[in-house]
Design an enzyme around this catalytic site. Structure first.
Site, PDB file in Angstrom:
ATOM      1  N   GLY A  54       0.812  -1.217   0.000  1.00  0.00           N
ATOM      2  CA  GLY A  54       0.000   0.000   0.000  1.00  0.00           C
ATOM      3  C   GLY A  54       0.835   1.252   0.000  1.00  0.00           C
ATOM      4  O   GLY A  54       2.055   1.218   0.216  1.00  0.00           O
ATOM      5  N   GLU A  55       0.145   2.315  -0.282  1.00  0.00           N
ATOM      6  CA  GLU A  55       0.799   3.626  -0.296  1.00  0.00           C
ATOM      7  C   GLU A  55      -0.203   4.590   0.320  1.00  0.00           C
ATOM      8  O   GLU A  55      -1.327   4.714  -0.162  1.00  0.00           O
ATOM      9  CB  GLU A  55       1.093   4.017  -1.757  1.00  0.00           C
ATOM     10  CG  GLU A  55       1.627   5.420  -1.952  1.00  0.00           C
ATOM     11  CD  GLU A  55       3.141   5.432  -1.916  1.00  0.00           C
ATOM     12  OE1 GLU A  55       3.760   4.565  -2.548  1.00  0.00           O
ATOM     13  OE2 GLU A  55       3.687   6.333  -1.241  1.00  0.00           O
ATOM     14  N   GLY A  56       0.185   5.228   1.388  1.00  0.00           N
ATOM     15  CA  GLY A  56      -0.736   6.181   2.007  1.00  0.00           C
ATOM     16  C   GLY A  56      -0.100   7.552   2.055  1.00  0.00           C
ATOM     17  O   GLY A  56       0.993   7.772   1.517  1.00  0.00           O
ATOM     18  N   GLY A  57      -0.783   8.462   2.699  1.00  0.00           N
ATOM     19  CA  GLY A  57      -0.284   9.823   2.801  1.00  0.00           C
ATOM     20  C   GLY A  57       1.024   9.913   3.581  1.00  0.00           C
ATOM     21  O   GLY A  57       1.785  10.866   3.437  1.00  0.00           O
ATOM     22  N   GLY A  59       3.419   7.472   3.529  1.00  0.00           N
ATOM     23  CA  GLY A  59       4.504   6.776   2.840  1.00  0.00           C
ATOM     24  C   GLY A  59       4.080   5.399   2.373  1.00  0.00           C
ATOM     25  O   GLY A  59       2.889   5.071   2.373  1.00  0.00           O
ATOM     26  N   SER A  60       5.091   4.594   1.983  1.00  0.00           N
ATOM     27  CA  SER A  60       4.795   3.266   1.436  1.00  0.00           C
ATOM     28  C   SER A  60       4.754   2.212   2.540  1.00  0.00           C
ATOM     29  O   SER A  60       5.468   2.310   3.535  1.00  0.00           O
ATOM     30  CB  SER A  60       5.891   2.868   0.440  1.00  0.00           C
ATOM     31  OG  SER A  60       5.977   3.833  -0.570  1.00  0.00           O
ATOM     32  N   VAL A  61       3.920   1.191   2.306  1.00  0.00           N
ATOM     33  CA  VAL A  61       3.796   0.111   3.284  1.00  0.00           C
ATOM     34  C   VAL A  61       4.201  -1.216   2.621  1.00  0.00           C
ATOM     35  O   VAL A  61       3.760  -1.528   1.513  1.00  0.00           O
ATOM     36  CB  VAL A  61       2.339  -0.015   3.801  1.00  0.00           C
ATOM     37  CG1 VAL A  61       2.241  -1.060   4.904  1.00  0.00           C
ATOM     38  CG2 VAL A  61       1.820   1.334   4.297  1.00  0.00           C
ATOM     39  N   LYS A  75       6.013   0.378   7.498  1.00  0.00           N
ATOM     40  CA  LYS A  75       5.614   1.652   6.887  1.00  0.00           C
ATOM     41  C   LYS A  75       6.806   2.610   6.845  1.00  0.00           C
ATOM     42  O   LYS A  75       7.301   3.044   7.887  1.00  0.00           O
ATOM     43  CB  LYS A  75       4.468   2.242   7.721  1.00  0.00           C
ATOM     44  CG  LYS A  75       3.841   3.463   7.105  1.00  0.00           C
ATOM     45  CD  LYS A  75       2.622   3.930   7.885  1.00  0.00           C
ATOM     46  CE  LYS A  75       1.416   3.085   7.632  1.00  0.00           C
ATOM     47  NZ  LYS A  75       0.170   3.682   8.120  1.00  0.00           N
ATOM     48  N   ASP A 173      -8.223  10.844  11.655  1.00  0.00           N
ATOM     49  CA  ASP A 173      -8.337  10.351  10.280  1.00  0.00           C
ATOM     50  C   ASP A 173      -9.071   9.009  10.230  1.00  0.00           C
ATOM     51  O   ASP A 173      -8.634   8.081   9.558  1.00  0.00           O
ATOM     52  CB  ASP A 173      -6.931  10.230   9.668  1.00  0.00           C
ATOM     53  CG  ASP A 173      -6.958  10.284   8.144  1.00  0.00           C
ATOM     54  OD1 ASP A 173      -8.000  10.675   7.578  1.00  0.00           O
ATOM     55  OD2 ASP A 173      -5.945   9.932   7.527  1.00  0.00           O
TER      56      ASP A 173
HETATM   57  N1  LIG Z   1      -0.867  -3.315   9.609  1.00  0.00           N
HETATM   58  C1  LIG Z   1      -1.195  -3.558   8.326  1.00  0.00           C
HETATM   59  N2  LIG Z   1      -1.474  -4.794   7.910  1.00  0.00           N
HETATM   60  C2  LIG Z   1      -1.809  -5.053   6.627  1.00  0.00           C
HETATM   61  N3  LIG Z   1      -1.897  -4.114   5.678  1.00  0.00           N
HETATM   62  C3  LIG Z   1      -1.624  -2.844   6.030  1.00  0.00           C
HETATM   63  C4  LIG Z   1      -1.268  -2.493   7.364  1.00  0.00           C
HETATM   64  N4  LIG Z   1      -1.081  -1.146   7.420  1.00  0.00           N
HETATM   65  C5  LIG Z   1      -1.315  -0.688   6.185  1.00  0.00           C
HETATM   66  N5  LIG Z   1      -1.636  -1.699   5.340  1.00  0.00           N
HETATM   67  C6  LIG Z   1      -1.957  -1.592   3.917  1.00  0.00           C
HETATM   68  O1  LIG Z   1      -1.310  -0.471   3.376  1.00  0.00           O
HETATM   69  C7  LIG Z   1      -2.273   0.436   2.848  1.00  0.00           C
HETATM   70  C8  LIG Z   1      -1.793   1.846   3.053  1.00  0.00           C
HETATM   71  O2  LIG Z   1      -1.860   2.126   4.434  1.00  0.00           O
HETATM   72  P1  LIG Z   1      -1.631   3.565   5.017  1.00  0.00           P
HETATM   73  O3  LIG Z   1      -2.127   3.520   6.413  1.00  0.00           O
HETATM   74  O4  LIG Z   1      -0.234   3.986   4.800  1.00  0.00           O
HETATM   75  O5  LIG Z   1      -2.485   4.472   4.080  1.00  0.00           O
HETATM   76  P2  LIG Z   1      -4.035   4.707   3.977  1.00  0.00           P
HETATM   77  O6  LIG Z   1      -4.675   4.490   5.308  1.00  0.00           O
HETATM   78  O7  LIG Z   1      -4.543   3.882   2.824  1.00  0.00           O
HETATM   79  O8  LIG Z   1      -4.084   6.222   3.569  1.00  0.00           O
HETATM   80  P3  LIG Z   1      -3.686   7.470   4.463  1.00  0.00           P
HETATM   81  O9  LIG Z   1      -2.248   7.412   4.792  1.00  0.00           O
HETATM   82  O10 LIG Z   1      -4.000   8.539   3.544  1.00  0.00           O
HETATM   83  O11 LIG Z   1      -4.520   7.402   5.684  1.00  0.00           O
HETATM   84  C9  LIG Z   1      -3.568   0.083   3.552  1.00  0.00           C
HETATM   85  O12 LIG Z   1      -4.695   0.423   2.794  1.00  0.00           O
HETATM   86  C10 LIG Z   1      -3.447  -1.424   3.726  1.00  0.00           C
HETATM   87  O13 LIG Z   1      -3.839  -2.080   2.545  1.00  0.00           O
END
Ligand SMILES: Nc1ncnc2c1ncn2[C@@H]1O[C@H](COP(=O)(O)OP(=O)(O)OP(=O)(O)O)[C@@H](O)[C@H]1O
Length: 398
Positions: A54-57, A59-61, A75, A173
């Site tokens: 995943g990629e969120g606000g 950074g990358s996960v 993350k 959030d």
């Molecule tokens: N603990 C975790 N276990 C499994 N997948 C995860 C976990 N944390 C994050 N992910 C995956 O990574 C993605 C990105 O997570 P992240 O929290 O960085 O961003 P987001 O919640 O999608 O967006 P934002 O950062 O804008 O809130 C998630 O949608 C999920 O699919």
């Protein structure tokens, strides 16, 4: 190699006889699990794209297997989220000490090589955004019983952050992509406490985040007024999404159905809330309970934050230990029903960006006076309201 990497590399060993400033910083954080960059590199196979989940606000996960065999979500925080090591670790110490069955566990972090990496427990079934409300790409089935448990679990986790932690934590959030599901579809709230890791001049929530606008309490979006009641608002939106199985905004629908907030209110006024419930359940749900959940959602998203209940009250209402008081129910506060995409001709499947001018922001609230908003928004410390970019990811597929 920096002092940080040396220190991280000898986790648990005693410190050198002549500690540097960085040594002193780290040595005072005894309760934090520090991972080496190398360990995380091995766990993620050099942060291979194949392991990126995943990629969120922030950074990358990446998915990774830690040395002890535990699966983790790793993350890598983006450049904007860098702050001093001491401040960072202070927050990490607090967050990683928090344990609750409905909160994602933070195992520890890495602060080596100017990196800020967080290591979380891995959740097998993705987020609600990817499975239930984000466009139906998942094969998972969410029965009424499962939805009910998810709503109650999230409410319980949030009530814990609001009322059991001292000082309390406001999530800021709450949304479908921050609710992760374990192998049994038990919900866990992710990213709590992260807002405090971001320097205050970076307005992650209001300007950088995709798909968040519909969850934002009006007073938070307009005046940066952050209280536990802004989380309650976001939870109310999420609750309506879980019951209805749709995203809060879908511009492909007819105008009267486009926004879940107003749709739910209209149906409530007509006494037809039952028809908000996800049709994919095929009628297999407890009607009385589903209607009660919708009403609780509406109570949470009222314009007046004083009228919104606390999360512990919400939890008690959901489990039926407290009555839903409809007398205190008023029209939802809605942030963005006036927004329209700048470019209607964008490709299907692409994220739509909507620029909202300040004047539009001022025009959007129901109960508050225009000039009050204007003065408060102009006096806001960040002064960042001139334009906000809202991205509506749900519009892609719902
Ligand atoms: N603990 C975790 N276990 C499994 N997948 C995860 C976990 N944390 C994050 N992910 C995956 O990574 C993605 C990105 O997570 P992240 O929290 O960085 O961003 P987001 O919640 O999608 O967006 P934002 O950062 O804008 O809130 C998630 O949608 C999920 O699919």
């Amino acid at each position: 190699m920096s002092c940080f990497s040396l220190l991280c590399g000898r986790k648990g060993s005693s410190l050198s006889a002549q500690p540097t400033e960085a040594d002193i910083d780290l040595s005072s954080f005894k309760n934090i699990n520090l991972y080496t960059y190398k360990e995380l590199q091995i766990a993620t196979e050099r942060f291979s794209p194949a392991n990126k989940i995943g990629e969120g606000g922030f950074g990358s996960v990446y998915k990774g297997k830690l040395r002890n065999g535990t699966m983790a979500a790793i993350k890598v925080l983006s450049a904007e989220s860098k702050q001093g090591v001491k401040e960072f670790l202070t927050e990490i110490e607090v967050i990683s000490s928090i344990e609750h069955e409905n909160l994602v566990k933070l195992y520890g972090c890495c602060v080596e090589r100017n990196q800020r990496i967080l290591v979380y427990g891995y959740l097998e079934n993705n987020s609600l955004a990817q499975t239930l409300v984000g466009g139906g790409r998942s094969s998972l089935h969410f029965s009424w019983h499962t939805r009910r448990s998810i709503c109650i679990g999230v409410a319980w986790g949030l009530a814990f952050l609001h009322h059991e932690i001292e000082p309390h934590i406001i999530h800021r959030d709450i949304k479908a992509s921050n609710i992760l599901l374990d192998k049994d579809l038990k919900p866990k709230i992710s990213d709590f406490g992260l807002a405090r890791l971001i320097p205050s001049n970076i307005t992650h929530i209001s300007t950088l985040v995709a798909g968040t606008a519909g969850y934002l309490a009006p007073e938070y979006a307009i005046r940066s007024q952050v209280t536990r009641k802004s989380d309650v608002y976001s939870f109310g939106v999420l609750l309506l999404e879980i019951v209805s199985g749709r995203c809060n905004t879908n511009r492909r629908l007819p105008a009267e159905e486009r926004y879940l907030h107003t749709r739910a209110w209209d149906l409530y006024e007509k006494g037809e809330l039952e028809s908000l419930v996800d049709s994919s359940l095929g009628g297999d749900f407890d009607v009385e309970e589903a209607i009660r959940f919708c009403k609780i959602g509406l109570i949470c998203i009222q314009d007046s934050l004083q009228l919104r209940p606390s999360m512990s009250t919400v939890h008690d209402m959901l489990i039926g230990e407290r009555d839903v008081n409809e007398k205190m129910m008023s029209k939802p506060g809605l942030l963005f029903d006036f927004t329209e995409p700048k470019d209607q001709g964008k490709q299907k499947g692409k994220v739509e960006e909507v620029e909202v001018e300040k004047t539009s922001l001022l025009a959007m609230t129901g109960s508050e006076k225009k000039h009050d908003l204007e003065s408060s928004s102009l006096s806001a410390s960040t002064g960042s309201y001139a334009t906000m970019t809202f991205t509506s990811i749900c519009d892609r597929s719902n």
